[in-house]
Design a protein around this motif. Structure first.
Motif: not given
Length: 1318
Positions: A889-897, A908-911, A946-947
């Protein structure tokens, strides 16, 4: 006697003239002779009714001097006039002025004196505009008319100014033709104060004319200058100009002094001015060491220049030692004496040094004084540039404010003297804190607005061309908010001598009387001294015919011996004037002075004047005639002036013709002719219009002109009153100017100038270009806070389109350096805004302006501003969990600018954990934007968080997102698939759902694969390409459409998830029933003649079943009238039909469709061709039965036959006649069409053209036989015999076969050749 040299609009000089309109006091030089009325150059004659005395009214031309007085034109006398009633009417190209009779001065009839009176002065700017109008076309020998001005009414002052300027033209002296004897006249001389360059040879000019040619000699310092004794000095040939040569050595300073030139012949001696020769000097600056100047901030300061004295005085300017100009303003400026004045010193003045520079005119050298350096003592040692624009800059820097005081001139009053005609310069420079403002006033009156102007930031007042009324008291007022102070300057105006009546050459006949007048004014009053031939009059031999009366010399009963040159010298302490005037006595019969038979072209309705300059003594009388008529021209539309000019007040077409002037005196007569042509005026009847356009568009300016066709028209364009350069983006046509891709630089006024040799017309329009705004500038950051800042900017030019919006952009140098992002948008009415900022961003801003045309270029960036850091206030968005394989499973997100990071080291803390299992959270820290979880079951749901975190802390608790691990292929296929045929092109499907655990992922859709196996029609090829139809995952039935009728199909179904297709279901077969056919192909309607219409078509591309036939419907129509529709049915094998027309005029509309058992298919419609013109057909029939046409055709046939016989004879002389010598393949049984001579009319596309043959490889080759009848026939068409069989190339080939076995050299008989044609 005197000579006449009248000049007019269309005469020898070709200038436009008008009579002066004035009331004058005239004093004649002598009494008029009873047998003639004297008149002179540039003058006309009027007679006062009271005393019957002639009075000279000047004839003025455009080339006027700028004297303020009008010298008279009498015999040695002068007529000074004051304009008391001037009437000028602006006509179509000329001035019309009224003339009043002059009033005779009381006193003797033989001797009267002039009374000098000044004319009102004409403003210089008005004169310049008048001369500019003249330059646009008022002076041409062949013009004779003033061009019409460009659609504008002239200003009121122009009427008087124009007339005054013309009146001033009479300052030139009378001249005698050079073929007559005359005393010397000085024509050229050096200026009185002659300064020369020491590096060049010295040149002192003196030119003179006379008959016989004069000789020259010089005096130096009032003593004879012996040129022959000095080898460096020479005199130019036929001239009195001195040349002093220093190439062989010598010092120019040795020749300084006062020089005077004498020009002498046997009739007298003329003198030049006393020329003061000086050598230019540019002394060096004395060497000096300058200590730093220490001054308290806010105190006044004067840096003295003290340049070395030069001749002429040098030009002073201040620069730094690095040659950078010193910026001057009302606080720091240079005085007229060259010193640099600081009204108050500021700390910023220390940033440069100050050097005085002197530029010398003749040597073109610049000398630089050692620079001053400043040391400013201050209470505020930091030079903060932001304080320069502070509203209270001095208080902010701790500088005490004080009232103004004058630095120059000193004290409260001073005096100044200026000479008349020079410029008056008054100067006041004041100190004070704040910097004082200077204002100027005149006591008891206003400043002369037409001559006064302010200079040097209002510190100087300049009054140009000073006159006596400019004397008085002037005062300057220096003021600031602390107070004011004034200084009074008393101005006295003195005057060097200036002429009231300058003596003019006097030309008399034997026995006549005359006088010379020398009258001048000045302050103090100048003295007058008379000389004759360079000697004082008192020491000259006595002359009983001469009498001196103060400033006048009177001559009575003059004789030949009275010829001489008189000098008048008038002087005071400020200068002198010297004038030469000769007395000449002549007796000459009339002569014409202008070229003979001149052509004068003038414009219709204008005023013009025809010149007839003549000379004679006694003074001749003059008369004008037109076209050889006996009556004298005078009165009505004509007016004859005594100077020989004929004025036509308003030119009409009937005024065109030949004009003859005849001059007569007691010694004889002379005549001349002038041919006058009248031309239509040039007019712009469609003028360019003002336009407002956007940048990049195309604009056209019209200019349509009507002109006289006998004149050459030239249309040119001006832009902003300068000649327009026609570049690549412009196209100039006869009646328009087109500009492609309009740019901002194209904005301005455009003037169309339509001109001929005689006149011109102008029309002006303004082009306004709406462009993108210029970039904003001078960005400034103020009100700095942790989360906000105020940004202020100066708007750029809106380029004629108002600014609607501003976009503020920012750039940060940590995450995306060099990339600009939009921050906010503001209305175009503001230029300052508060911007909300994010923590820990190094901001840099720029502004873009927007209007209706577009956006500006971005402004230059502002300075950077960094905000302090903080923990993140948000978490990344668009969090997803998806499998890329079946066990991950691939966890993705849009990075913060950058604006949401809020601090350094963003991570980023990924849980994650399986859903509904109560497992503990797995977590990992990631610096990127993705993380892959491995070894996962197939398609299992997970909870994901994701935090965000930086060095200042963690962001808020994140939201939980549901994700899934990877999918695998489905394990089952749909079951119980049923197919139901709905119609010939569609079927219905039904199936059972699969179990969810067999999907192994997210069920995306059910998919049906189907293909066309075959057609029920025999021998019909079909494509078996697979097609598909998709159905959503919640459905168990569907429809598949767009099938081919009358065909066999197969179908399979599968389950589809994110990984792909599952296994296929069992194959289902079905057959579609018959349908209606498609439209017949290539439906053609042809009309070989007027009685028959042929129809042809091909079978449909898609029969969609078994064809049962064709249905044809047709109807006749003629315009809007329709006949009865007729229906024809044909068998399925019939593809042709012929229709016999019953009406040769009407056309037919045909509709054809194919049929199956199901019904008729798609129809195709065509119309019959339009019938040929009936008259055209009848004409052809009539021509074919005409005897002349039959005879012509027979003659042509006979000529063709003769040509054929001649060609065969010429060919046969060479022996055997080769027909197919280059054909490699003989005719065989495979060529049936050539064997039996038949001709195939097939129109197949691959049939070779006539005259070509097919090679063995199948290509088409050009027929190579050079003896075919095609070469002699009608351009390659086949020939036919009486029964219609083809006899062209086949006959020729047969002849060749018969001759191939016989190699006889016997020539082929022409008769045999003719027989072969049978």
């Amino acid at each position: 006697m005197r000579w006449l040299a009248a000049r007019g609009a269309a005469g020898a000089s070709g200038e436009v003239v008008a009579p002066a309109a004035d009331t004058t006091d005239c004093a004649r030089g002598r009494s008029p002779s009873p047998r003639r009325t004297p008149f002179f150059e540039g003058s006309s004659l009027d007679v006062c009714p009271r005393v019957h005395q002639p009075c000279l009214l000047p004839q003025v031309k455009l080339e006027a001097s700028h004297s303020s007085l009008i010298p008279g034109t009498g015999r040695g006398g002068h007529c000074t006039r004051r304009l008391t009633d001037v009437c000028a009417v602006w006509g179509p190209g000329a001035l019309l002025c009224s003339a009043r009779c002059c009033r005779a001065a009381p006193g003797a009839t033989r001797r009267r004196l002039n009374e000098a009176e000044e004319l009102s002065s004409v403003p210089k700017a008005h004169v310049e505009q008048l001369e500019a109008a003249r330059a646009r076309g008022l002076g041409s020998r062949e013009r004779g008319a003033v061009p019409r001005m460009a659609r504008q009414q002239p200003p009121p002052w122009l009427h008087t100014a124009f007339l005054l300027l013309l009146l001033l033209s009479l300052g030139s002296a009378i001249e005698i033709p050079m073929d007559l004897t005359q005393p010397p006249t000085i024509t050229k001389q050096s200026v009185k104060d002659h300064i020369v360059d020491p590096r060049d040879n010295i040149l002192i000019e003196c030119e003179a004319k006379g008959n016989p040619a004069p000789s020259f000699h010089w005096t130096r310092n009032s003593r004879f200058f012996n040129i022959a004794k000095d080898p460096r000095v020479s005199m130019r040939r036929r001239s009195g100009t001195l040349v002093i040569d220093f190439r062989s050595g010598g010092r120019p300073e040795e020749y300084e002094g006062e020089y005077q030139c004498f020009a002498r012949n046997k009739f007298g001696t003329a003198l030049s001015n006393r020329i003061r020769l000086q050598v230019s000097k540019s002394p060096l600056w004395p060497k000096e060491n300058l200590d730093p100047v220490v001054v308290q901030e806010g105190a006044p300061l004067t840096l003295q220049c003290n340049p070395p004295p030069g001749l002429p005085s040098p030009v002073i300017f201040w620069m730094s030692s690095s040659m950078e100009p010193i910026t001057q303003d009302k606080r720091v400026s240079q005085g007229h004496n060259g010193d640099l004045y600081f009204s108050n010193v500021m700390l910023q003045d220390m940033q440069t040094d100050y050097s005085c520079n002197a530029r010398f005119h003749f040597t073109h050298t610049i000398q630089q004084k050692n620079p001053f350096t400043l040391k400013v003592l201050t209470n505020h040692p930091y030079n903060d540039s932001s304080l320069r624009n502070h509203p209270d800059m001095y208080s902010a820097r701790g500088v005490a404010e004080r009232t103004p005081s004058f630095m120059y001139p000193q004290g409260t009053s001073s005096s100044q003297m200026v000479l008349r005609g020079m410029d008056l310069l008054l100067e006041c420079i004041a100190s004070g804190v704040p910097t004082p403002d200077i204002a100027w006033y005149k006591k008891g009156g206003d400043l002369p607005s037409d001559k006064a102007k302010f200079e040097n930031f209002n510190k100087a007042l300049r009054i140009t061309n000073v006159s006596e009324e400019d004397s008085g008291e002037y005062f300057c007022l220096a003021s600031n908010k602390m107070g004011s102070i004034r200084h009074t300057i008393s101005v006295r105006v003195k005057a060097a001598p200036y002429w009231l009546d300058e003596p003019k050459n006097l030309i008399l006949a034997p026995g006549e009387d005359g006088r010379l007048v020398c009258r001048a004014n000045g302050n103090p009053k100048p003295t007058v001294q008379w000389m004759v031939n360079g000697e004082p009059l008192q020491s000259a031999p006595p002359n009983p015919n001469r009498e001196v009366a103060g400033d006048t010399i009177i001559f009575r009963d003059t004789q030949i011996s009275s010829r001489a040159v008189y000098q008048c010298n008038t002087s005071n302490e400020h200068g002198y004037l010297l004038a030469n005037a000769f007395v000449s006595v002549l007796d000459v019969p009339p002569r014409m002075l202008s070229p003979r038979n001149q052509l004068i072209r003038v414009i219709l309705y204008n005023r013009t004047r025809l010149d007839c300059p003549f000379f004679g003594s006694p003074i001749p009388t003059l008369r004008w005639f037109k076209n050889g008529q006996g009556s004298n021209l005078d009165g009505g539309n004509y007016h004859v002036y005594e100077n020989g000019s004929l004025e036509i007040k308003m030119i009409r077409k009937e005024d065109q013709g030949i004009y003859t002037c005849v001059a007569t005196n007691i010694l004889g007569k002379a005549e001349n002719q002038v041919r006058l042509e009248v031309k239509d005026p040039t007019r712009i009847f469609r003028m360019p219009e003002d336009q407002v356009v956007k940048r990049g568009t195309t604009v056209q300016l019209e200019c349509r002109v009507k002109h006289d066709p006998s004149l050459r028209l030239t249309v040119s364009w001006l832009k902003d009153d300068e000649p327009l350069y026609i570049g690549n983006r412009m196209k100039k046509e006869d009646d328009s100017l087109t500009i492609f891709g309009v740019a901002e630089r194209d904005q301005g006024s455009y003037t169309c100038v339509a001109s001929t040799e005689l006149d011109q017309d102008l029309a002006k329009a303004h082009l306004t270009v709406l462009g993108r705004p210029d970039r904003p500038r001078d960005l400034e950051l103020t009100d700095l806070a942790e989360r906000s800042v105020r940004l202020t900017w100066i708007p750029g030019d809106d380029n004629n389109s108002p600014i609607t919006d501003y976009i503020v952009q920012f750039e940060e140098d940590q995450f995306q350096p060099g990339v600009w992002h939009d921050h906010s948008k503001f209305p175009g009415s503001v230029n300052s805004a508060v911007l909300q900022l994010s923590p820990y961003v190094n901001y840099q801003f720029r502004v873009i302006a927007i209007n209706e045309v577009g956006s500006s270029h971005p402004s230059l960036p502002s300075e950077r501003y960094r905000t302090s850091g903080a923990p993140p206030e948000s978490n990344p968005s668009d969090v997803k969990g998806e499998g890329t394989r079946k066990n991950n499973m691939e966890i993705t997100w849009t990075p913060m600018n950058a604006t949401s990071a809020f601090g350094p080291n963003l991570r980023y803390i990924v849980k994650w954990r399986r859903r509904e299992t109560r497992e503990t959270w797995n977590n990992v820290t990631v610096w990127g934007s993705r993380y892959v979880v491995g070894q996962t079951p197939v398609y299992v749901p997970y909870e994901i968080r994701v935090q965000a975190e930086n060095d200042f802390g963690k962001g808020p608790e994140p939201d939980t997102v549901i994700g899934y691990s990877g999918e695998d292929y489905p394990r089952a296929a749909p079951t119980d698939v049923k197919v139901r045929v709905l119609n010939s092109t569609a079927i219905g499907l039904q199936w059972n759902r699969v179990y969810s655990d067999t999907v192994q992922g997210q069920l995306r859709e059910y998919r049906a694969y189907y293909w066309r196996e075959s057609s029920l029609l025999k021998n019909l090829w079909v494509s078996q390409k697979r097609q598909q139809a998709s159905f959503s995952s919640d459905r168990t039935r569907g429809v598949v459409g767009r099938l081919f009728p009358y065909s066999n199909y197969k179908l399979e179904m599968v389950v589809v998830n994110g990984r792909g297709d599952g296994p296929r279901s069992e194959t289902k077969e079905f057959t579609t029933p018959e349908g209606v056919p498609s439209a017949p192909r290539r439906f053609r309607v042809r009309q070989p003649n007027l009685e028959t219409i042929n129809l042809e078509w091909d079978h449909p591309e898609h029969p969609n079943g078994i064809l049962t036939g064709y249905t044809l419907r047709y109807v006749a129509f003629n315009g809007t009238k329709l006949g009865k529709q007729i229906v024809e049915n044909f068998s399925p094998n019939q593809t042709k039909f012929s229709l016999q027309r019953s009406d040769p005029v009407s056309r037919y509309r045909f509709t054809l469709s194919a049929r199956t058992q199901v019904g008729s298919g798609e129809a195709v419609t065509e119309e019959s061709p339009a019938p040929p013109n009936e008259a055209y057909t009848n004409n052809h029939a009539d021509i074919a039965t005409q005897g002349w046409f039959i005879g012509l055709m027979c003659a042509i046939a006979l000529l063709v036959l003769i040509l054929l016989i001649v060609c065969f004879i010429k060919r046969s002389r060479g022996g055997k006649y080769p027909v197919r010598e280059k054909k490699d393949v003989p005719l065989g049984p495979e060529d049936p069409k050539e064997e039996d001579g038949s001709f195939d009319y097939s129109d197949e596309d691959n049939k070779p053209l006539q005259g070509s043959q097919t090679s063995l490889d199948g290509t088409i080759k050009q027929q190579e036989s050079d003896d075919s009848l095609v070469d002699y026939g009608e351009g390659g068409e086949g020939q036919f015999n009486e029964d219609g069989s083809f006899i062209g190339q086949y006959t020729v080939k047969k002849d060749k076969e018969e001759t191939e076995g016989n190699e006889s050299s016997e020539a082929t008989s022409p008769v045999n050749a003719i027989y072969s044609l049978a």
